[in-house]
Motif scaffolding. Sequence first.
Motif, PDB file in Angstrom:
ATOM      1  N   ILE C 285       0.896  -1.212   0.125  1.00  0.00           N
ATOM      2  CA  ILE C 285       0.240   0.040   0.103  1.00  0.00           C
ATOM      3  C   ILE C 285       0.923   1.242   0.031  1.00  0.00           C
ATOM      4  CG2 ILE C 285      -1.711   1.426   1.157  1.00  0.00           C
ATOM      5  CD1 ILE C 285      -2.358  -1.746   2.690  1.00  0.00           C
ATOM      6  N   ALA C 286       0.632   2.104  -1.081  1.00  0.00           N
ATOM      7  CA  ALA C 286       1.763   3.111  -1.041  1.00  0.00           C
ATOM      8  C   ALA C 286       0.866   4.452  -1.380  1.00  0.00           C
ATOM      9  CB  ALA C 286       2.727   2.969  -2.520  1.00  0.00           C
ATOM     10  N   THR C 287       1.304   5.226  -0.380  1.00  0.00           N
ATOM     11  CA  THR C 287       0.652   6.553  -0.413  1.00  0.00           C
ATOM     12  C   THR C 287       1.676   7.550  -0.536  1.00  0.00           C
ATOM     13  OG1 THR C 287      -0.683   5.442   1.376  1.00  0.00           O
ATOM     14  CG2 THR C 287      -1.153   7.838   0.779  1.00  0.00           C
ATOM     15  N   ALA C 288       1.282   8.657  -1.366  1.00  0.00           N
ATOM     16  CA  ALA C 288       2.359   9.738  -1.707  1.00  0.00           C
ATOM     17  C   ALA C 288       1.515  10.897  -1.342  1.00  0.00           C
ATOM     18  CB  ALA C 288       2.895   9.593  -3.177  1.00  0.00           C
ATOM     19  N   LEU C 289       2.203  11.854  -0.454  1.00  0.00           N
ATOM     20  CA  LEU C 289       1.436  12.943  -0.167  1.00  0.00           C
ATOM     21  C   LEU C 289       2.231  14.066  -0.885  1.00  0.00           C
ATOM     22  CD1 LEU C 289       1.105  12.253   3.605  1.00  0.00           C
ATOM     23  CD2 LEU C 289      -0.776  11.858   1.945  1.00  0.00           C
ATOM     24  N   ARG C 290       1.693  14.737  -1.826  1.00  0.00           N
ATOM     25  CA  ARG C 290       2.499  15.163  -3.159  1.00  0.00           C
ATOM     26  C   ARG C 290       2.601  16.570  -2.815  1.00  0.00           C
ATOM     27  NH1 ARG C 290       1.450  12.812  -8.744  1.00  0.00           N
ATOM     28  NH2 ARG C 290      -0.479  13.735  -8.349  1.00  0.00           N
ATOM     29  N   ALA C 291       1.713  17.548  -2.090  1.00  0.00           N
ATOM     30  CA  ALA C 291       1.296  18.574  -1.604  1.00  0.00           C
ATOM     31  C   ALA C 291       1.184  18.997  -0.553  1.00  0.00           C
ATOM     32  CB  ALA C 291       0.556  19.400  -2.814  1.00  0.00           C
ATOM     33  N   PRO C 292       1.343  20.393   0.013  1.00  0.00           N
ATOM     34  CA  PRO C 292       1.343  20.688   1.411  1.00  0.00           C
ATOM     35  C   PRO C 292      -0.121  20.598   1.858  1.00  0.00           C
ATOM     36  CG  PRO C 292       2.563  22.414   0.181  1.00  0.00           C
ATOM     37  CD  PRO C 292       2.231  21.442  -0.908  1.00  0.00           C
ATOM     38  N   GLY C 293      -0.260  20.238   3.027  1.00  0.00           N
ATOM     39  CA  GLY C 293      -1.620  20.111   3.706  1.00  0.00           C
ATOM     40  C   GLY C 293      -2.228  18.727   3.388  1.00  0.00           C
ATOM     41  N   ALA C 294      -1.663  17.770   2.671  1.00  0.00           N
ATOM     42  CA  ALA C 294      -2.063  16.544   2.392  1.00  0.00           C
ATOM     43  C   ALA C 294      -1.998  15.517   3.393  1.00  0.00           C
ATOM     44  CB  ALA C 294      -1.243  15.744   1.101  1.00  0.00           C
ATOM     45  N   SER C 295      -2.926  14.828   3.780  1.00  0.00           N
ATOM     46  CA  SER C 295      -2.915  13.865   4.854  1.00  0.00           C
ATOM     47  C   SER C 295      -3.384  12.456   4.440  1.00  0.00           C
ATOM     48  CB  SER C 295      -3.363  14.472   5.992  1.00  0.00           C
ATOM     49  OG  SER C 295      -4.757  14.387   5.864  1.00  0.00           O
ATOM     50  N   SER C 296      -3.091  11.596   5.254  1.00  0.00           N
ATOM     51  CA  SER C 296      -3.537  10.147   4.903  1.00  0.00           C
ATOM     52  C   SER C 296      -3.644   9.262   6.391  1.00  0.00           C
ATOM     53  CB  SER C 296      -2.765   9.339   3.963  1.00  0.00           C
ATOM     54  OG  SER C 296      -1.315   9.059   4.653  1.00  0.00           O
ATOM     55  N   GLU C 297      -4.374   8.521   6.479  1.00  0.00           N
ATOM     56  CA  GLU C 297      -4.733   7.376   7.285  1.00  0.00           C
ATOM     57  C   GLU C 297      -4.566   6.168   6.749  1.00  0.00           C
ATOM     58  OE1 GLU C 297      -7.972   7.638  10.313  1.00  0.00           O
ATOM     59  OE2 GLU C 297      -6.243   7.580  11.813  1.00  0.00           O
ATOM     60  N   ILE C 298      -3.776   5.281   7.169  1.00  0.00           N
ATOM     61  CA  ILE C 298      -3.569   3.909   6.488  1.00  0.00           C
ATOM     62  C   ILE C 298      -3.907   2.623   7.677  1.00  0.00           C
ATOM     63  CG2 ILE C 298      -2.337   2.136   4.832  1.00  0.00           C
ATOM     64  CD1 ILE C 298      -3.084   4.740   3.647  1.00  0.00           C
ATOM     65  N   LEU C 299      -4.894   2.148   7.937  1.00  0.00           N
ATOM     66  CA  LEU C 299      -5.003   1.206   8.923  1.00  0.00           C
ATOM     67  C   LEU C 299      -5.299  -0.204   8.385  1.00  0.00           C
ATOM     68  CD1 LEU C 299      -8.010   3.282  10.458  1.00  0.00           C
ATOM     69  CD2 LEU C 299      -5.638   3.321  11.015  1.00  0.00           C
ATOM     70  N   GLY C 300      -4.897  -1.036   9.288  1.00  0.00           N
ATOM     71  CA  GLY C 300      -5.030  -2.577   8.910  1.00  0.00           C
ATOM     72  C   GLY C 300      -5.439  -3.363  10.255  1.00  0.00           C
ATOM     73  N   ILE C 301      -6.016  -4.168   9.884  1.00  0.00           N
ATOM     74  CA  ILE C 301      -6.398  -5.526  10.888  1.00  0.00           C
ATOM     75  C   ILE C 301      -6.145  -6.704  10.328  1.00  0.00           C
ATOM     76  CG2 ILE C 301      -8.189  -6.501  12.047  1.00  0.00           C
ATOM     77  CD1 ILE C 301      -9.413  -3.671  12.404  1.00  0.00           C
ATOM     78  N   VAL C 302      -5.103  -7.546  10.835  1.00  0.00           N
ATOM     79  CA  VAL C 302      -4.918  -8.940  10.272  1.00  0.00           C
ATOM     80  C   VAL C 302      -5.259 -10.022  11.348  1.00  0.00           C
ATOM     81  CG1 VAL C 302      -3.178 -10.131   9.240  1.00  0.00           C
ATOM     82  CG2 VAL C 302      -2.854  -7.893   8.739  1.00  0.00           C
ATOM     83  N   LEU C 303      -6.052 -10.590  10.965  1.00  0.00           N
ATOM     84  CA  LEU C 303      -6.428 -11.855  11.886  1.00  0.00           C
ATOM     85  C   LEU C 303      -6.040 -13.247  10.977  1.00  0.00           C
ATOM     86  CD1 LEU C 303      -7.658 -13.145  14.370  1.00  0.00           C
ATOM     87  CD2 LEU C 303      -9.880 -12.807  13.389  1.00  0.00           C
ATOM     88  N   GLY C 304      -5.229 -13.761  11.576  1.00  0.00           N
ATOM     89  CA  GLY C 304      -4.586 -15.138  10.980  1.00  0.00           C
ATOM     90  C   GLY C 304      -5.145 -16.271  11.759  1.00  0.00           C
ATOM     91  N   ASP C 305      -5.356 -17.452  10.867  1.00  0.00           N
ATOM     92  CA  ASP C 305      -5.468 -18.732  11.661  1.00  0.00           C
ATOM     93  C   ASP C 305      -4.925 -19.759  10.809  1.00  0.00           C
ATOM     94  OD1 ASP C 305      -7.469 -19.196   9.775  1.00  0.00           O
ATOM     95  OD2 ASP C 305      -9.144 -19.251  11.488  1.00  0.00           O
ATOM     96  N   GLU C 306      -4.805 -21.250  11.287  1.00  0.00           N
ATOM     97  CA  GLU C 306      -4.506 -22.186  10.398  1.00  0.00           C
ATOM     98  C   GLU C 306      -2.907 -21.882  10.008  1.00  0.00           C
ATOM     99  OE1 GLU C 306      -7.607 -23.835   8.476  1.00  0.00           O
ATOM    100  OE2 GLU C 306      -8.697 -23.919  10.123  1.00  0.00           O
ATOM    101  N   GLY C 307      -2.724 -22.198   8.527  1.00  0.00           N
ATOM    102  CA  GLY C 307      -1.720 -21.932   8.052  1.00  0.00           C
ATOM    103  C   GLY C 307      -1.533 -20.621   7.321  1.00  0.00           C
ATOM    104  N   GLN C 308      -2.571 -19.668   7.727  1.00  0.00           N
ATOM    105  CA  GLN C 308      -2.420 -18.545   6.705  1.00  0.00           C
ATOM    106  C   GLN C 308      -1.316 -17.694   6.704  1.00  0.00           C
ATOM    107  OE1 GLN C 308      -6.079 -16.668   8.118  1.00  0.00           O
ATOM    108  NE2 GLN C 308      -7.334 -17.470   6.391  1.00  0.00           N
ATOM    109  N   LYS C 309      -0.936 -16.901   5.714  1.00  0.00           N
ATOM    110  CA  LYS C 309       0.102 -16.320   5.688  1.00  0.00           C
ATOM    111  C   LYS C 309      -0.056 -14.657   5.179  1.00  0.00           C
ATOM    112  CE  LYS C 309       3.887 -19.420   5.441  1.00  0.00           C
ATOM    113  NZ  LYS C 309       3.138 -20.894   5.670  1.00  0.00           N
ATOM    114  N   PHE C 310       0.477 -13.765   5.942  1.00  0.00           N
ATOM    115  CA  PHE C 310       0.066 -12.413   5.297  1.00  0.00           C
ATOM    116  C   PHE C 310       1.508 -11.712   5.201  1.00  0.00           C
ATOM    117  CE2 PHE C 310      -3.313 -14.079   8.024  1.00  0.00           C
ATOM    118  CZ  PHE C 310      -4.180 -13.515   7.357  1.00  0.00           C
ATOM    119  N   SER C 311       1.506 -10.686   4.175  1.00  0.00           N
ATOM    120  CA  SER C 311       2.576  -9.876   4.084  1.00  0.00           C
ATOM    121  C   SER C 311       2.061  -8.362   3.778  1.00  0.00           C
ATOM    122  CB  SER C 311       3.616 -10.242   3.061  1.00  0.00           C
ATOM    123  OG  SER C 311       4.573  -9.738   2.897  1.00  0.00           O
TER     124      SER C 311
END
Lengths: 255, 475, 463
Positions: C285-311
């Motif tokens: 997830i790439a976010t570029a704040l390219r000009a003054p005043g720009a803002s971002s909020e990047i949230l993530g929730i990861v819930l894994g079970d069994e053999g799941q893999k997350f990157s």
Amino acid sequence: MSKTPILVIKDLHVEVEGKEILKGVNLTVNAGEIHALMGRNGSGKSTLSYTLMGHPRYHVTKGEISYKGQDLLSMSTDERSRSGMYLAFQYPVAIPGVSVSNFLRATVKARRGKDVPVKEFRKELKECMAKLGVKDEFLSRYVNDGFSGGEKKRLEILQMALLKPDMALLDETDSGLDIDALRTVAEGINALSTKDNGMLLITHYQRMLDYVTPTFVHVMQSGQIVKSGGSELAHELEAQGYDWVTKEHASTATV
Amino acid sequence: MVAELSRDEVLRAAKADYKYGFHMQEADYTFKSGKGLTPEIVTKISQMKNEPEWMLKFRLRSLDIFNKKPMPTWGNTKMLEDIDFANIHYFVRATDKQGSDWEEVPDSIKQTFDRLGIPEAERKFLAGVTAQYESEVVYHSIREDLEKQGVIFKDMDTALRENEDIVRKYFGTIIPPADNKFAALNSAVWSGGSFVWVPAGVKVEIPLQAYFRINTENMGQFERTLIIAEPGSYVHYIEGCTAPTYSSDSLHSAVVELIAQPGSHIRYTTIQNWSNNVYNLVTKRAVAHEAAKVEWVDGNLGSKLTMKYPAIYLMGPKAHGEVLSIAFAGEGQHQDAGAKMVHFAPDTTSIIVSKSISKDGGRTSYRGLIKVYPEAHNVKSSVRCDALLMDEESRSDTYPTMEIEEKDVTIEHEATVSKVGEDQLFYLMSRGLTQEEATTMIVNGFFEPFTKELPLEYAVELNRLIAMNMEGSVG
Amino acid sequence: MTDRTTVDTIARETVEGLTARLSEPSWLSESRMRAWEAYFQAPMPTDRDEGWRGTDVGAIDLSKLKTYTLSKTVQCEKPLLPNWFETALKHFPNRGGVLFQSTSSDCSFNLNAELASKGVIFCDIQTAIEKHTDKIRPYLEAAGNSVEEGKLSLLAKALFNCGLFLYVPRGVEIDVPLFYGINLDDVLAGGALMPRLLVVAEDNSKASLAYSVGSERGEASGPLSLLSQYAEVHVKPGARVTFLELQQYPDSVFMVNRSNCLVDRDGRYEALTLALGGRQTKSDIATALRAPGASSEILGIVLGDEGQKFSFNTIQDHAASDTKSDINFRVALKDSSASTYQGIVRVAKVAQRTDAYQSNKNLLLSAKAKADSIPKLEILADDVKCAHGATVGPVDREQIFYLMSRGLNETVAEELIVLGFFRQVLEKFNFPYAVNWLGEEVSRKILGANDSENVAAFFQDAE
């Protein structure tokens, strides 16, 4: 009229991380009694409360505890709670993300063994909150997260009111409270004390005892109860300090 | 610890007479290898030292590994590319004989030490000093009580001759030649360094110290240090480096191996202040066995490029590791430093505290690893990185890695990057300090957790160096 | 009509064949070809690469991918939707529009007539290419193809076979959320689905979009399927975009995502990914704040079970002064699931007065779970406030003891704490009614389908 024992502690020895803290505690709490346990910091008061609630860090090396006729030590912490043991923590931990209302509902359900209809629960909760002067916005906050000391103590008493314990342990519930908060909390405690339950007030100072009159007062020192008496003992302690007990205990020990 | 005010006075006084970037006259070298690196040169180095056959083989094998290993793909790859391995002297012997006491040390070398402005500090400990000038130890003495305690403290070449069995047992076992390209290089051409062996139960009360110097253009310095603390013992080893400036680049590539046997405690303190054209590419690693404690206290002020990540392998239950490091990068400098903690055993704990300052276009990078293997229960590790940026030309990076394969752990990492706070500056200036003084005070305060771990004379020297580095930094 | 073919993505002819089949204009086939060139050049990730460790990325045969071309969608009043998507929609009383694509049935969409009249475009990407060429073409043509984006994401750029175009004209504020779903059913068992999403929010506009690829079926075994997606979001000056993605796939699905978000002056981008996984989820997830005043909020929730893999990999660029970013990823891992979180915050020299915060917290709920965390900072400006924090550990024993002392059993205590852990992130997310929906999905996975009462209860007081 015969007394009904709720909690009977016999020759209790407890170790924390290999170090013996309680060295033979004996105590019986009957229904309808309020016991005050006093003593200096480090004398073992909080160790007793954690042990009674079954904290995994506290290891009973000797002795037995009977609770409502059952072997308390064979019960897990949650079993103890469900059967009416209640500890008001000295330093309640924060559970971020869990709202007070969710938390309370879960605990009431656990204690009563069945879900309480939302409406009924709300009504009961509001009544308790009104009595304790707890504001509504409390409910949507996270459990103890960012709470002031007084707020934490009030939440502990609120839980006690909802869970209606058979045996309540209040660990330094008075510490860090201003006088108004102390009065409110004390009133809550008085209101919750019935002829059927027992209470153990653990405290460093006697000022709580100006509002709650104990049936018995015990003084703890170096992991043992070294002196017991009526409510007047608290005033003697206040007047003469713990050294007085220390000396007296030392002299009786040598006799 | 000196009080804040008197320390400032000390600093101010010290600054006045501290001259740094001087050249010594060319010392009278008795042997200087030609430039470049071949099996012949490696063989020659080994023969000059009358080394046993196994060491020659070790060197030649290492040379082979060095030639095959690629350069690191991280750190400052661009600066690394500029190293010309063919244009380096791999061995220089400055004097034929080692001095057995201070009087025998040649005057030209003493002069160098004098000019550093620090000899008062170590003269107190002269009995314990191993000073390395050029590639070999020139001055070496052990206080009598150390000898009585059975402590072995000598330069590595002598140790190889006199304590061959113990050297052979441990040498290269913590950092094998194949560990990385520069460890291989060091293993092939190493010369000098310290050997310390502390018997079981012995606490060495004075810090053992060694000063290193580079004073020949294009000369590599490849010292090799090995410290073994037997069960229940304690030793504090201090190395401090300063070097005069030269016009072309030098390479310093040391290997330091520490072995902390059960219940022992090793502290290893470094103040690195190589001149700003030195590549300082050092491999430092310790193993801590059961209930042992290892501390790396690591200050990086000089060099052109430093790549150094002191590591502690916590092998036995209840072992504890700490890395406390500071880095200061000025113009043209890149301090790429950090720490590695590898938890193999249960109940092991580690702490990393890293503080860095970048100014005048300098760059500091924290690069760290916390690794917890399965079954290493109840591991606790905390990492704290703070960086200060002094101006908009400078840069700070944080590259931490946490690899956790065990549930029952507590791992925390925190980092901040900020500039010197305006409120702090204003407050100090309202009490009469100039902006430069106020900045220096804040910077010293920022480094305080590090400085307070140093013996007083080092703390004074460090503050003096920082004050010098801060000069003219306020625009 | 659905077009199914097995293709060799390594052959140049594949791109030509695809554009011919779809009768695409030459500018598009040229754009696809440029992306394909970058794809061809990019190295195939191996399981030794950071973020790909322990994965069976090698199981994907890029020379024999079964790809699909999804039907174009038609406007209709009542779209035909599978249960899992209907269930999600039930949480949202008001919706601006729904778009659904599928290989197996007629695909459909509706868009609030009022929004359509204001010039909002919300349709599948093929339709947009045909009917809104002037709006979409500049963005498809200008898209860069950096090798850094990763081979499998570039593949989606070159060979995308479905996708979304959302265009919000200048000054138009959409207060009701839009929904985009794709049915994965027929792609399972060895297929490849490659969606491309493009969102353009013009000056001072506002929009919220929820997106999910899902399936009724839950094949855990069988041949690996590939879901490779590329999303691009343009937040123009003063615009606000909120993007919500639910990632919940059958366990035979290998998912790769790249999203590039570009935020202009005073623009704001908020995104939340709820990752409940498939076999492997790799999301950049790439976010570029390219000009003054720009803002971002990047949230993530990861819930894994069994053999799941997350990157997960967040790339946060501060390219201008007075920009602000907040990244918050929380991970809880059961059984032998594993997660790698990598994040980099880059602050350019000109980006003075940057305020950047990055947090990654990991809860290990099983002895076999594994969490890696690599939060990185590269700061080239001096007047900045940048901080990050990361933690890894089990659920706090004191919290569990406290809850047990109130009568909860250990399992319930732990579940409650994990839900609370996630809820703190969910509540930061400014997307009306999303907390209920996502809370229910998370609760269901933690508590199991049987405990439906508690599933519903936990987040009830949230809004």
